[in-house]
Design an enzyme around this catalytic site. Sequence first.
Site, PDB file in Angstrom:
ATOM      1  N   ASP A   6     -41.539  -6.148  42.388  1.00 58.84           N
ATOM      2  CA  ASP A   6     -43.063  -6.628  42.553  1.00 58.84           C
ATOM      3  C   ASP A   6     -43.277  -7.916  42.059  1.00 58.84           C
ATOM      4  O   ASP A   6     -43.379  -7.699  40.763  1.00 58.84           O
ATOM      5  CB  ASP A   6     -43.931  -5.156  42.136  1.00 58.84           C
ATOM      6  N   SER A   7     -43.141  -8.971  42.951  1.00 60.53           N
ATOM      7  CA  SER A   7     -43.277 -10.312  42.177  1.00 60.53           C
ATOM      8  C   SER A   7     -44.812 -10.703  42.495  1.00 60.53           C
ATOM      9  O   SER A   7     -45.257 -10.947  43.666  1.00 60.53           O
ATOM     10  CB  SER A   7     -42.552 -11.236  43.234  1.00 60.53           C
ATOM     11  N   GLY A   8     -45.657 -10.684  41.289  1.00 62.07           N
ATOM     12  CA  GLY A   8     -46.998 -10.768  41.307  1.00 62.07           C
ATOM     13  C   GLY A   8     -47.137 -12.217  40.997  1.00 62.07           C
ATOM     14  O   GLY A   8     -46.336 -13.217  40.796  1.00 62.07           O
ATOM     15  N   ARG A  11     -45.942 -12.369  36.781  1.00 61.40           N
ATOM     16  CA  ARG A  11     -44.670 -11.742  36.445  1.00 61.40           C
ATOM     17  C   ARG A  11     -43.855 -10.933  37.676  1.00 61.40           C
ATOM     18  O   ARG A  11     -44.565 -10.651  38.737  1.00 61.40           O
ATOM     19  CB  ARG A  11     -45.047 -10.226  35.433  1.00 61.40           C
ATOM     20  N   ILE A  12     -42.855 -10.815  37.369  1.00 64.12           N
ATOM     21  CA  ILE A  12     -42.112  -9.743  38.444  1.00 64.12           C
ATOM     22  C   ILE A  12     -41.551  -8.459  37.865  1.00 64.12           C
ATOM     23  O   ILE A  12     -40.961  -8.376  36.886  1.00 64.12           O
ATOM     24  CB  ILE A  12     -40.458 -10.587  38.772  1.00 64.12           C
ATOM     25  N   LYS A  13     -42.175  -7.425  38.299  1.00 62.27           N
ATOM     26  CA  LYS A  13     -41.810  -6.245  37.743  1.00 62.27           C
ATOM     27  C   LYS A  13     -40.828  -5.491  38.502  1.00 62.27           C
ATOM     28  O   LYS A  13     -40.613  -6.035  39.705  1.00 62.27           O
ATOM     29  CB  LYS A  13     -43.154  -5.259  37.810  1.00 62.27           C
ATOM     30  N   TYR A  90     -57.034  -3.888  58.577  1.00 62.65           N
ATOM     31  CA  TYR A  90     -57.694  -5.404  58.429  1.00 62.65           C
ATOM     32  C   TYR A  90     -57.535  -5.845  59.783  1.00 62.65           C
ATOM     33  O   TYR A  90     -56.877  -5.417  60.707  1.00 62.65           O
ATOM     34  CB  TYR A  90     -56.596  -5.840  57.557  1.00 62.65           C
ATOM     35  N   ASP A  99     -48.667  -6.728  48.299  1.00 65.64           N
ATOM     36  CA  ASP A  99     -48.887  -6.014  47.001  1.00 65.64           C
ATOM     37  C   ASP A  99     -49.871  -5.073  47.318  1.00 65.64           C
ATOM     38  O   ASP A  99     -49.656  -3.675  46.831  1.00 65.64           O
ATOM     39  CB  ASP A  99     -49.099  -6.919  45.909  1.00 65.64           C
ATOM     40  N   THR A 122     -53.944 -10.341  37.417  1.00 59.41           N
ATOM     41  CA  THR A 122     -54.291 -11.603  37.386  1.00 59.41           C
ATOM     42  C   THR A 122     -55.578 -11.837  38.384  1.00 59.41           C
ATOM     43  O   THR A 122     -56.830 -12.173  37.943  1.00 59.41           O
ATOM     44  CB  THR A 122     -53.471 -12.523  38.342  1.00 59.41           C
TER      45      THR A 122
END
Length: 238
Positions: A6-8, A11-13, A90, A99, A122
């Site tokens: 999970d690239s936020g 950070r990259i989790k 949507y 995400d 964030t």
Amino acid sequence: MIVCLDSGNSRIKWGVHDGKQWLAQGAVAHAEVEQLRQLVGDWPHPAKVMLANVAGAEAGGRIREQLAPWLPVFSEARSEETRCGVTNQYRNPAQLGVDRWCALIGARGLSRTAAIVVMAGTATTVDTLDADGNFLGGLILPGGELMRRALAVDTAALPFANGSHADYPRCTDDAIVTGCIEAQVGAVERAWQRLGNIDKVCLLSGGNAASLAPHLGIRWRSVANLPMEGLLRLALDA
């Protein structure tokens, strides 16, 4: 074995799952992306590697570079109209942040009731699922640090606050911190109330979740990383 990333924004989790449980999880800053190479040595033969990336194409390229031996089994998640029991309402389903999409899928796997899905990072997102798995829509707010920074940068006299939450703040730092937390909590509670008097759950995830949880006046459940739970479901559904 399935590896989820999970690239936020910050950070990259990552997590490694054997089909029954998470074997290991961790996180690296984008500036330290080369640390991901260690995963290839520790877990050399995954069946699938799943990525959700909201940090941009350049960040995604750096992640792939570090994980080059895994590219034959590498897949990047995209927001869709329907998947894993979730229907994306949507206006343009593809524009929903991946995400958030993965978090909604993760939430649906954890609960079949209506849900308020909160990711506090964030940015803070507050998304609503009904009991049939329809994503009704959601909110995006600056996260607590962004709120504090905006006040410090865009006003003449306010600091970057390092205070504490208080029912009745009596100093500027506490007033700012309390205001930021109350704004976030208020958005979550309004979304909760909007669903009405039905069976529902609030799922709380993200690096700043712990700063919000004590102040919520509703039932909530902490989930370590909802997007990774969604990525796992996507991998098992493929």
